[in-house]
Design a protein around this motif. Structure first.
Motif, PDB file in Angstrom:
ATOM      1  N   UNK A  88      38.367  49.358  33.719  1.00 30.15           N
ATOM      2  CA  UNK A  88      39.206  48.615  34.738  1.00 30.15           C
ATOM      3  C   UNK A  88      40.566  49.240  34.861  1.00 30.15           C
ATOM      4  N   UNK A  89      41.084  49.977  34.128  1.00 35.93           N
ATOM      5  CA  UNK A  89      42.387  50.838  34.182  1.00 35.93           C
ATOM      6  C   UNK A  89      42.218  51.870  35.311  1.00 35.93           C
ATOM      7  N   UNK A  90      40.860  52.450  35.456  1.00 35.97           N
ATOM      8  CA  UNK A  90      40.699  53.473  36.274  1.00 35.97           C
ATOM      9  C   UNK A  90      40.428  53.018  37.657  1.00 35.97           C
ATOM     10  N   UNK A  91      41.492  53.229  38.696  1.00 36.05           N
ATOM     11  CA  UNK A  91      41.385  52.797  40.014  1.00 36.05           C
ATOM     12  C   UNK A  91      40.068  53.281  40.625  1.00 36.05           C
ATOM     13  N   UNK A 113      41.192  38.545  18.184  1.00 34.13           N
ATOM     14  CA  UNK A 113      41.428  39.750  17.273  1.00 34.13           C
ATOM     15  C   UNK A 113      42.372  40.507  17.782  1.00 34.13           C
ATOM     16  N   UNK A 114      42.805  40.666  18.956  1.00 35.56           N
ATOM     17  CA  UNK A 114      43.904  41.472  19.437  1.00 35.56           C
ATOM     18  C   UNK A 114      45.160  40.919  19.001  1.00 35.56           C
ATOM     19  N   UNK A 153      47.135  48.156  19.055  1.00 32.00           N
ATOM     20  CA  UNK A 153      45.715  48.671  19.488  1.00 32.00           C
ATOM     21  C   UNK A 153      44.984  47.756  20.510  1.00 32.00           C
ATOM     22  N   UNK A 154      45.691  46.895  20.988  1.00 21.74           N
ATOM     23  CA  UNK A 154      44.910  45.756  21.733  1.00 21.74           C
ATOM     24  C   UNK A 154      44.647  46.444  23.266  1.00 21.74           C
ATOM     25  N   UNK A 155      43.675  45.168  23.860  1.00 19.89           N
ATOM     26  CA  UNK A 155      43.416  45.776  25.278  1.00 19.89           C
ATOM     27  C   UNK A 155      43.846  44.390  25.982  1.00 19.89           C
ATOM     28  N   UNK A 156      45.034  44.188  26.489  1.00 19.27           N
ATOM     29  CA  UNK A 156      45.663  43.035  27.082  1.00 19.27           C
ATOM     30  C   UNK A 156      45.089  42.652  28.350  1.00 19.27           C
ATOM     31  N   UNK A 157      44.927  41.328  28.596  1.00 23.56           N
ATOM     32  CA  UNK A 157      44.657  40.994  29.799  1.00 23.56           C
ATOM     33  C   UNK A 157      43.330  40.864  30.462  1.00 23.56           C
ATOM     34  N   UNK A 158      42.201  41.252  29.522  1.00 20.77           N
ATOM     35  CA  UNK A 158      40.803  41.248  29.980  1.00 20.77           C
ATOM     36  C   UNK A 158      40.466  39.799  30.214  1.00 20.77           C
ATOM     37  N   UNK A 177      41.481  44.627  36.824  1.00 17.88           N
ATOM     38  CA  UNK A 177      42.944  44.178  36.231  1.00 17.88           C
ATOM     39  C   UNK A 177      44.113  44.115  37.386  1.00 17.88           C
ATOM     40  N   UNK A 178      43.621  44.481  38.471  1.00 12.83           N
ATOM     41  CA  UNK A 178      44.427  44.537  39.663  1.00 12.83           C
ATOM     42  C   UNK A 178      44.459  43.723  40.775  1.00 12.83           C
ATOM     43  N   UNK A 179      43.085  42.983  40.717  1.00  9.84           N
ATOM     44  CA  UNK A 179      42.852  42.145  41.718  1.00  9.84           C
ATOM     45  C   UNK A 179      43.899  41.005  42.055  1.00  9.84           C
ATOM     46  N   UNK A 180      44.376  40.304  41.120  1.00 11.69           N
ATOM     47  CA  UNK A 180      45.274  39.159  41.114  1.00 11.69           C
ATOM     48  C   UNK A 180      46.658  39.609  41.815  1.00 11.69           C
ATOM     49  N   UNK A 181      46.930  40.708  41.615  1.00 13.32           N
ATOM     50  CA  UNK A 181      48.304  41.117  41.960  1.00 13.32           C
ATOM     51  C   UNK A 181      48.396  41.236  43.302  1.00 13.32           C
ATOM     52  N   UNK A 182      47.326  41.191  44.306  1.00 15.33           N
ATOM     53  CA  UNK A 182      47.260  40.986  45.755  1.00 15.33           C
ATOM     54  C   UNK A 182      47.704  39.547  46.156  1.00 15.33           C
TER      55      UNK A 182
END
Length: 611
Positions: free
Chosen positions: A77-80, A123-124, A194-199, A213-218
């Motif tokens: 998800x972080x890789x555009x 868990x995070x 060590x969390x993976x936030x926002x999933x 992870x970027x879709x809602x920002x638009x």
């Protein structure tokens, strides 16, 4: 250099094709006897095998499989450069670490991914012990371990004891049921390093499959606000889709109904059937749009999907009932059966029973799809059926009565029947009652339960219609005219083409209070009651004409007052006869007497004595 004709005159391409063909032929000859290579290709390493399921052999392996796959989701998800669909496979693999056996199959895919992400969010925030402290396969075997709980939580990993995943360690159904409440209690806590936030938030707000992870920002901030676990844009899109779907479904049904009404035969429902089929497809499309593209999640998507199941199966039940009904009508038309005849009614009843069976099967399948066990549904149907049977005994008795009528054929539509105190012409045989048109033009609806047990005299099944009547002649009619009258009536019966020419009787049957009684008994061969009345009339009118020609008068039910004497005309008694003369007259009417006519005057011969 130009090629010369002859042996060496082929073009270079032709020579190459010949060479390749020869090599292929040699290969085919060599292949069956070619030895197996000593070193076959190496198998794919188990860790790199994409078909390898996640490791759930121990609590440690299950926990590690969940974390590894969701961390991979976060990295994608972080890789555009990576499409969001690439996150779907690791999401599904993460869901494989959960025991979803108590969740309906059609909901397991959605709920499994959501629960896995909720588990990761928890868990995070609360953390885990060191991985070395989590039991591995060796610890499980050594201590015969069946369950393990994350310290200071109610999150449990337990071994599955039965079913297709028996022996695997999975997060328990009880753990999955508590995840939403657990998440609400820890949502305000900060993420660990060590969390993976926002999933989870990214998954519930991203349309289509996978997450971004970027879709809602638009989108504007107000569209991304959440209510009941869904963003505002999802609520708006769902409302628009459902509204347009309802309008389109209503338009389709109205169009189908109008198409049926324009037909000359209004019993055909082809337009409605096509409209229902289109509505069923529309419902499937709407469910896909809301579930996959708009991507509702949580309890909302469960409610929506169950609602779609209820509406879809209602439409399918309606469609099945119409299809089977129209099939029965098509068979009736193709065989040119009487629309209200017994055979037609029996066909309709058979297809209605098929409809009931098909609808019951749809109810069971639909209940299974929304999470009700089939066994419980069948049991409920059985108990409900018993309650209905007890509450509708009379209706069931009438139904069995209609079946008895249809199988035994005691009467048909158009028959004149006598049934107890009822008499008339059968107009219709329904599933609850039989309608009889009486001779004073009223309609009786006789329950079929009564019809099944009643004694039925079917006048419509007679091959011959009996006519029985009496005619009174005056006592002053001479005997010879009486016999001539009887003989003439015989001729009238024989001359009528509708009468049966045997088995009839024309006799003096009595000396009644008002005259000499003549019995007239014969049969008419006619198809129905109306023709019977006409032919009876013709015979009786011929009898009247015969009596007029012979000078035979009919007696009326009257009383005669006879005055024996008056002062002006005193009574004159008959002259006395000697006893010897009286005895002689009486003997003359006996055997061998001169006055006796034991065979009549010879003018009339009874029909049964004729050769």
């Amino acid at each position: 250099m130009e090629a010369r004709p002859g042996i060496t005159g082929r073009a270079p391409s032709t020579r190459w094709r010949s060479t390749l063909g020869l090599i292929a032929l040699l290969g085919l000859v060599w292949l069956p006897v070619a030895p197996v290579p000593a070193n076959p290709p190496a198998a794919i390493a188990s860790a790199a095998n994409p078909l390898r399921p996640p490791d759930t052999s121990s609590p440690r392996a299950t926990l590690q499989s969940l974390l590894t796959n969701l961390e991979r989701v976060h990295a994608i998800a972080l890789d555009p450069a990576r499409p969001r669909n690439d996150t779907l496979v690791p999401l599904q693999r993460a869901a494989r670490t959960l025991n979803l056996s108590e969740i309906p199959e059609r909901l397991a895919a959605n709920i499994g991914i959501e629960r896995a992400l909720l588990l990761k969010e928890i868990i995070d925030r609360v953390g885990l012990p060191a991985l070395a402290e989590v039991p591995d396969a060796r610890s499980v075997e050594r201590h015969d371990l069946t369950r393990w709980r994350i310290p200071n939580t109610e999150i449990i990993i337990a071994r599955v004891e039965s079913g297709p995943r028996a022996g695997e360690f999975l997060f328990t159904p009880g753990t999955l049921d508590r995840l939403e409440d657990d998440y609400d209690r820890v949502a305000a806590l900060p993420y660990l390093p060590e969390a993976t936030p926002g999933l989870y938030d990214a998954y519930i707000s991203t349309p289509g499959r996978g997450l971004s992870l970027d879709w809602g920002r638009t989108l504007p901030d107000w569209l991304t606000r959440q209510w009941l676990g869904q963003t505002l844009w999802q609520w708006l899109a769902t409302g628009v889709a459902l509204g347009l779907g309802a309008l389109l479904a209503s338009a389709l049904l109205r169009a189908g109904r109008r198409a049926d009404q324009r037909r000359t035969d209004t019993s055909r429902r082809g337009g409605t059937i096509l409209a229902l089929g289109a509505v069923a497809l529309l419902l499937q499309g709407l469910e896909y749009l809301i579930d996959v593209q708009i991507n509702l999640t949580g309890a909302v998507v469960i409610t929506v999907k169950q609602g779609f199941v209820l509406v879809l199966y209602t439409v399918l039940a309606w469609l099945v009932a119409l299809l089977l009904n129209q099939t029965a009508e098509a068979i009736i038309r193709s065989r040119r059966l009487r629309p209200r005849g017994i055979d037609s009614q029996l066909l309709r009843l058979g297809f209605r029973l098929l409809s009931i069976i098909a609808i019951a099967a749809l109810v069971i399948d639909g209940a299974q799809r929304i999470g009700l066990p089939a066994y419980s549904v069948i049991t409920g149907l059985g108990v409900g059926g018993l309650a209905v049977a007890l509450a509708a005994r009379e209706t069931l008795a009438n139904l069995f009565g209609s079946l008895a009528i249809m199988f035994d054929h005691p009467f048909r539509i158009g028959d004149w029947i006598k049934m107890g105190n009822y008499e008339g012409t059968v107009e219709d045989i329904g599933f609850r009652s039989t309608r009889i048109r009486t001779f004073y033009d009223s309609v009786l609806a006789v329950p079929n339960a009564y019809t099944m047990n009643a004694t039925i005299d079917n006048m419509g099944k007679r091959d011959h219609r009996r006519v029985y009547t009496t005619i009174d002649l005056r006592y002053d009619t001479p005997p010879e005219r009486v016999e001539a009258f009887l003989e003439g009536i015989k001729g009238v019966i024989r001359a009528n083409p509708a009468t049966r020419k045997d088995g009839f009787h024309v006799v003096v049957s009595d000396l009644g209070a008002h005259g000499i009684t003549v019995m007239l008994y014969f049969f008419l061969t006619v198809p129905d009651w109306a023709t019977e009345l006409v032919e009876r009339q013709r015979v009786l009118l011929e009898v009247v004409r015969l009596a007029e020609q012979l000078g035979v008068a009919f007696a009326f039910p009257t009383q005669t007052l006879e005055i024996d004497a008056t002062p002006e005309q005193p009574h004159a008694p008959a002259p006395p006869l000697p006893a010897e003369q009286l005895v002689e007259i009486a003997r003359d009417f006996g055997p061998g007497g001169r006055q006796g006519r034991p065979r009549g005057l010879g003018l009339h011969t009874p029909p049964h004595e004729e050769t």
